[in-house]
Design an enzyme around this catalytic site. Structure first.
Site, PDB file in Angstrom:
ATOM      1  N   GLY A   8       0.840  -1.212   0.000  1.00  0.00           N
ATOM      2  CA  GLY A   8       0.000   0.000   0.000  1.00  0.00           C
ATOM      3  C   GLY A   8       0.864   1.246   0.000  1.00  0.00           C
ATOM      4  O   GLY A   8       0.481   2.283   0.551  1.00  0.00           O
ATOM      5  N   GLY A  11      -0.523   4.664  -1.086  1.00  0.00           N
ATOM      6  CA  GLY A  11      -1.666   5.214  -0.346  1.00  0.00           C
ATOM      7  C   GLY A  11      -1.265   6.394   0.519  1.00  0.00           C
ATOM      8  O   GLY A  11      -0.105   6.821   0.526  1.00  0.00           O
ATOM      9  N   GLN A  12      -2.237   6.911   1.289  1.00  0.00           N
ATOM     10  CA  GLN A  12      -2.018   8.139   2.066  1.00  0.00           C
ATOM     11  C   GLN A  12      -0.864   7.975   3.060  1.00  0.00           C
ATOM     12  O   GLN A  12       0.078   8.749   3.056  1.00  0.00           O
ATOM     13  CB  GLN A  12      -3.298   8.538   2.818  1.00  0.00           C
ATOM     14  N   ASP A  53       0.234  -7.671  -6.119  1.00  0.00           N
ATOM     15  CA  ASP A  53      -1.067  -7.815  -5.479  1.00  0.00           C
ATOM     16  C   ASP A  53      -0.880  -8.823  -4.349  1.00  0.00           C
ATOM     17  O   ASP A  53      -0.522  -9.981  -4.607  1.00  0.00           O
ATOM     18  CB  ASP A  53      -2.073  -8.336  -6.530  1.00  0.00           C
ATOM     19  N   TYR A 142     -15.995  -2.299   7.128  1.00  0.00           N
ATOM     20  CA  TYR A 142     -14.635  -1.876   7.498  1.00  0.00           C
ATOM     21  C   TYR A 142     -14.322  -2.343   8.921  1.00  0.00           C
ATOM     22  O   TYR A 142     -13.276  -2.941   9.184  1.00  0.00           O
ATOM     23  CB  TYR A 142     -14.570  -0.349   7.404  1.00  0.00           C
ATOM     24  N   LYS A 146     -11.553  -4.912  10.421  1.00  0.00           N
ATOM     25  CA  LYS A 146     -10.515  -4.421  11.339  1.00  0.00           C
ATOM     26  C   LYS A 146     -10.469  -5.260  12.623  1.00  0.00           C
ATOM     27  O   LYS A 146      -9.387  -5.592  13.114  1.00  0.00           O
ATOM     28  CB  LYS A 146     -10.727  -2.934  11.658  1.00  0.00           C
ATOM     29  N   ILE A 172      -6.247  10.423   9.777  1.00  0.00           N
ATOM     30  CA  ILE A 172      -4.890  10.944   9.596  1.00  0.00           C
ATOM     31  C   ILE A 172      -4.937  12.140   8.636  1.00  0.00           C
ATOM     32  O   ILE A 172      -5.526  12.060   7.556  1.00  0.00           O
ATOM     33  CB  ILE A 172      -3.951   9.858   9.004  1.00  0.00           C
TER      34      ILE A 172
HETATM   35  C1  AKB Z   1     -11.499   6.126   7.647  1.00  0.00           C
HETATM   36  O1  AKB Z   1     -12.099   7.192   7.845  1.00  0.00           O
HETATM   37  O2  AKB Z   1     -11.987   5.133   7.104  1.00  0.00           O
HETATM   38  C2  AKB Z   1     -10.073   6.014   8.152  1.00  0.00           C
HETATM   39  C3  AKB Z   1     -10.053   5.449   9.540  1.00  0.00           C
HETATM   40  C4  AKB Z   1     -10.372   6.297  10.673  1.00  0.00           C
HETATM   41  O3  AKB Z   1      -9.770   4.305   9.697  1.00  0.00           O
HETATM   42  N1  AKB Z   1      -9.439   7.290   8.115  1.00  0.00           N
END
Ligand code: AKB
Length: 315
Positions: A8, A11-12, A53, A142, A146, A172
């Site tokens: 990644g 990415g940011q 990948d 998400y 996690k 972030i």
């Molecule tokens: C999001 O907003 O999905 C991320 C996070 C807080 O995990 N920046």
């Protein structure tokens, strides 16, 4: 010297982490990888870069072996808002990808850093001063990935001795890279719009408090955790870390202090508002402070001042 691979890396967080790691460990010792997005010139020219990948286990294992990698920073992930739109993709990248990374780490004896998130909490989690160990029943894809990721990393440590470590990142904020598809993205967008157009329409409503962190602290936290004495780590894979907690009107007030013509309006996105409402207002990060010395440098005011100064030079 460590031999590090970052997934990644376009990415940011990944793109900035690679540059920071290269400063510390040497350009050729930090291998950057991305799936599809082309890397910046800075990233490609400063050290090795590969398109890979992580879903392709064999190619990933070959790359780790070819470079004698001993540490993987696994940052390839789908963020919260995109995960709600594409739950299938989120599962595949966030879970199957992590599984492959852990399998390769087990085979090749690598340490692994994986970020979790404030998204690992849910509506039944105590929202204020959220404890390190508490209820985790997220209601987003998400969040599900996690929590599962935190548990999977714990499992690989206990069962196979893989040196897994991780943090629960808040939103972030960075002047170098834009985030992609998160719920906390407003706190970055606001600066671009304030500098370019003196106004911003926020997709979260007033009063929505969330934990946040400035990029230099986010990078330092990942590096410090991976350098920490393992004997002191009790939690390993999911340290609460935060540097500030604010609602949209709080950051708007700070931006207005620096750009007096700035005006903020609201147009609430129900999906992202729903996600934000299920996350903590503020986390207790005392375990990170005690176990490996977490101590962020930037609060809301210092972050806003730096963001406006740095972005004003670029935009
Ligand atoms: C999001 O907003 O999905 C991320 C996070 C807080 O995990 N920046």
């Amino acid at each position: 010297m460590k031999k590090i691979l970052v997934t990644g890396a376009v990415g940011q967080i990944g793109s900035e982490l690679v540059m920071e790691l290269r400063k510390i460990y040497g350009n050729s010792n930090v291998i950057a990888t991305g799936r599809k997005t082309p890397p910046s010139d800075k990233l490609r020219e400063s050290g090795p870069f590969y398109f890979i990948d992580v879903a392709d286990l064999d190619s990933f294992a070959d790359l780790v072996k070819k470079h004698n990698v001993d540490t993987i920073y696994h940052l390839a992930a789908i963020l919260s808002a995109v995960a709600e739109a594409k739950p299938n993709l989120a599962w595949s990248v966030n879970i199957n990808g992590l599984y492959n990374v852990l399998e390769v780490a087990r085979e090749c004896t690598c340490a692994v850093f994986t970020p979790s998130s404030i998204g690992a909490f849910g509506p039944t989690t105590p929202p204020d001063n959220t404890p390190q160990d508490t209820i985790q029943r997220p209601n987003t894809m998400y969040g599900v990935t996690k929590v599962a990721g935190e548990l999977l990393c714990d499992y690989y440590y206990k069962r196979f001795g893989v040196d897994t470590r991780g943090l629960r990142y808040p939103g972030i904020i960075s002047h170098e890279t834009l985030p992609g598809g998160g719920t906390t993205d407003y706190a970055v967008e606001i600066f671009y719009e304030a500098i370019k157009h003196r106004k911003y329409t926020c997709f979260l409503q007033e009063g929505t408090k969330l934990d946040m962190m400035y990029m230099p602290d986010a990078l330092q936290s990942a590096i410090d955790l991976m350098e920490a004495d393992p004997a002191r780590l009790k939690h390993r894979n999911a340290f609460n870390v935060t540097a500030m907690s604010f609602a949209p009107e709080d950051i708007a007030a700070e931006v207005k202090r620096l750009i007096p013509e700035f005006v903020m309006s609201y147009e609430v996105d129900p999906v992202r508002q729903g996600i934000a409402d299920s996350w903590p207002n503020s986390m207790d990060d005392s375990c990170a402070r005690e176990e490996w010395g977490w101590n962020p440098k930037y609060d809301l005011r210092a972050m806003c001042e730096d963001m406006v100064r740095e972005l004003s030079k670029k935009l």
